[in-house]
Design a protein around this motif. Structure first.
Motif, PDB file in Angstrom:
ATOM      1  N   LEU A 129       0.841  -1.209   0.000  1.00 18.01           N
ATOM      2  CA  LEU A 129       0.000   0.000   0.000  1.00 18.01           C
ATOM      3  C   LEU A 129       0.873   1.255   0.000  1.00 18.01           C
ATOM      4  N   LEU A 134      -3.614   4.965  -0.158  1.00 19.89           N
ATOM      5  CA  LEU A 134      -4.356   5.185   1.098  1.00 19.89           C
ATOM      6  C   LEU A 134      -5.181   6.476   1.012  1.00 19.89           C
ATOM      7  N   LYS A 138      -9.096   6.649   1.730  1.00 19.03           N
ATOM      8  CA  LYS A 138      -9.656   7.559   2.743  1.00 19.03           C
ATOM      9  C   LYS A 138     -10.795   8.398   2.159  1.00 19.03           C
ATOM     10  N   VAL A 146      -8.414   6.144  10.705  1.00 19.89           N
ATOM     11  CA  VAL A 146      -7.457   5.320   9.955  1.00 19.89           C
ATOM     12  C   VAL A 146      -6.408   4.756  10.912  1.00 19.89           C
ATOM     13  N   CYS A 148      -3.143   2.256  11.103  1.00 23.11           N
ATOM     14  CA  CYS A 148      -2.177   1.507  10.279  1.00 23.11           C
ATOM     15  C   CYS A 148      -1.360   0.586  11.169  1.00 23.11           C
ATOM     16  N   SER A 152       4.185  -0.793   7.660  1.00 23.40           N
ATOM     17  CA  SER A 152       3.691   0.107   6.615  1.00 23.40           C
ATOM     18  C   SER A 152       4.772   1.165   6.377  1.00 23.40           C
ATOM     19  N   VAL A 156       2.433   6.017   4.519  1.00 18.68           N
ATOM     20  CA  VAL A 156       1.147   5.481   5.004  1.00 18.68           C
ATOM     21  C   VAL A 156       0.930   5.906   6.458  1.00 18.68           C
ATOM     22  N   SER A 160      -2.162   8.302   8.474  1.00 17.47           N
ATOM     23  CA  SER A 160      -3.012   7.544   9.412  1.00 17.47           C
ATOM     24  C   SER A 160      -3.193   8.295  10.727  1.00 17.47           C
ATOM     25  N   VAL A 184      -5.290  -0.671   7.765  1.00 16.14           N
ATOM     26  CA  VAL A 184      -4.373  -0.991   6.656  1.00 16.14           C
ATOM     27  C   VAL A 184      -3.014  -1.403   7.224  1.00 16.14           C
ATOM     28  N   PRO A 185      -2.159  -2.147   6.480  1.00 17.61           N
ATOM     29  CA  PRO A 185      -2.450  -2.761   5.186  1.00 17.61           C
ATOM     30  C   PRO A 185      -2.710  -4.269   5.291  1.00 17.61           C
ATOM     31  N   SER A 209      -7.593  -2.960   3.714  1.00 14.03           N
ATOM     32  CA  SER A 209      -7.012  -3.020   2.361  1.00 14.03           C
ATOM     33  C   SER A 209      -6.559  -4.469   2.154  1.00 14.03           C
TER      34      SER A 209
END
Ligand code: 13P
Ligand code: SF4
Length: 347
Positions: A129, A134, A138, A146, A148, A152, A156, A160, A184-185, A209
């Motif tokens: 990702l 992202l 979003k 969000v 994460c 990541s 990312v 987040s 995510v991810p 994701s």
């Protein structure tokens, strides 16, 4: 600097005391006195350079045991190592792990020079990702908080609200005020999170994701059933990056740090560790009385680390071994990780 024969012999003895118990290398590596003597000049030189250059080495439990027991100052899981990176007052941090871990160290210790022994040490989750992807996700769920996973990229993390690790994901998400979470991810960890929250009676919508860990997504409940038939009393210990089907038939699910603690504190005749093989190596050193069954799965990225590359990076790093981050991204990513430290359970 050239070490004397006596220094090399003493170092080989020190290495052997830890490494002689490790016999889980699928490539058939045997840790005897000769093997330890071969690497002793390298570990001596790395440890000397660490003192000279005011460097520390952080090592994830999945890297080769000669790094963990030969040169690492701190060894452990992602959460523990990010705490150590944040506290480090060293001029240089060498991160024997994967790139997202080294990036996390740079985010938390921006004054330090952070080195990664091999720039190709990616991660199938972090690589699944991008920040742009992202941002698009979003925009589809503007009301979601969000979250994460630490596996990541810095980009990312910068996008987040809060970061989590395998050790605190359930606790942190349970206590977030939002009903809708964009996680995510890691799709499989997201599935495990959804199931765990349901079991805890917490009503939240978890949107994920599509990344997975190429090591942990390989384990299957069929392997577990066969192992249980063959080894009565077996304890199955898995990581939350495994599928929910595997988690459902495991005796314990947790971060690599929690998996180690569970094994050390549980009396069972056999253990099946559903994670990267390096963790079994650590347990063979630190809990030599325990018996582990099952084959080994290796993370090809973690295994790119070596004593030779660490020595070269400490002596004269190549530009690609030095972690650099855009300052705006770093600052926003730091906020997301600091939020994790605030919300983590305290034990
Ligand atoms: P831990 O934080 O549990 O060590 O997990 C890191 C990782 O990459 C697992 O594959
Ligand atoms: Fe990434 Fe999986 Fe390797 Fe961990 S084991 S670093 S999640 S690819």
């Amino acid at each position: 600097m050239i070490a004397t024969d006596q220094e090399i012999e003493l170092e080989a003895d020190r290495l052997l005391r830890s490494l002689m118990n490790v016999d889980c290398d699928p490539r058939g590596k045997q840790w005897n006195y000769e093997a330890c003597r071969d690497i002793a000049p390298l570990t001596l030189e790395i440890n000397r350079l660490k003192r000279e250059k005011e460097a520390v080495i952080l090592a994830h439990s999945y890297v080769e045991p000669e790094i963990i027991y030969g040169v690492a100052d701190f060894r452990g899981d992602s959460y523990f190592l990010s705490l150590k990176a944040r506290e480090a007052r060293a001029k240089i941090i060498v991160f024997a792990g994967v790139v997202f871990m080294a990036e996390t160290a740079k985010i938390l210790s921006p004054e330090a020079t952070v080195l990664v022994p091999d720039r190709d040490s990616g991660c199938s989750l972090a690589d699944s990702l991008t920040g742009d992807q992202l941002r698009r996700l979003k925009s589809l769920y503007p009301d979601a908080t969000v979250v994460c996973y630490i596996n990541s990229t810095a980009d990312v993390k910068a996008e987040s609200d809060v970061c989590v690790t395998s050790g605190n994901v359930y606790h942190i998400v349970e206590h977030l005020p939002a009903k809708r979470i964009l996680f995510v991810p890691d799709r499989l960890m997201g599935d495990n999170l959804r199931n765990e929250l349901k079991q805890r009676g917490v009503d939240k919508e978890i949107i994920t994701s599509d990344g997975t860990c190429m090591v942990h997504d390989q384990f299957s409940p069929t392997d577990i059933a066969a192992a249980r038939d063959r080894y009565p009393g077996l304890k199955v210990v898995s990581h939350p990056e495994c599928t929910p089907e595997v988690a459902a038939v495991s005796d314990f699910v947790g971060s690599t740090g929690a998996m180690m603690k569970y094994v050390k504190n549980t009396g069972a005749p056999y253990y099946l560790m559903l994670t990267e093989c390096g963790l079994v190596g650590r347990l063979q050193v630190e809990a030599p009385e325990k018996a582990f069954i099952g084959g080994c799965r290796l993370c090809p990225y973690m295994k790119l680390n070596s004593l030779q590359k660490i020595l070269q990076a400490l002596r004269a790093p190549e530009p690609q071994q030095i972690i650099t981050l855009d300052e705006d991204i770093r600052r926003r990513a730091a906020r997301c990780i600091e939020r994790m430290f605030e919300l983590s359970p305290t034990d």
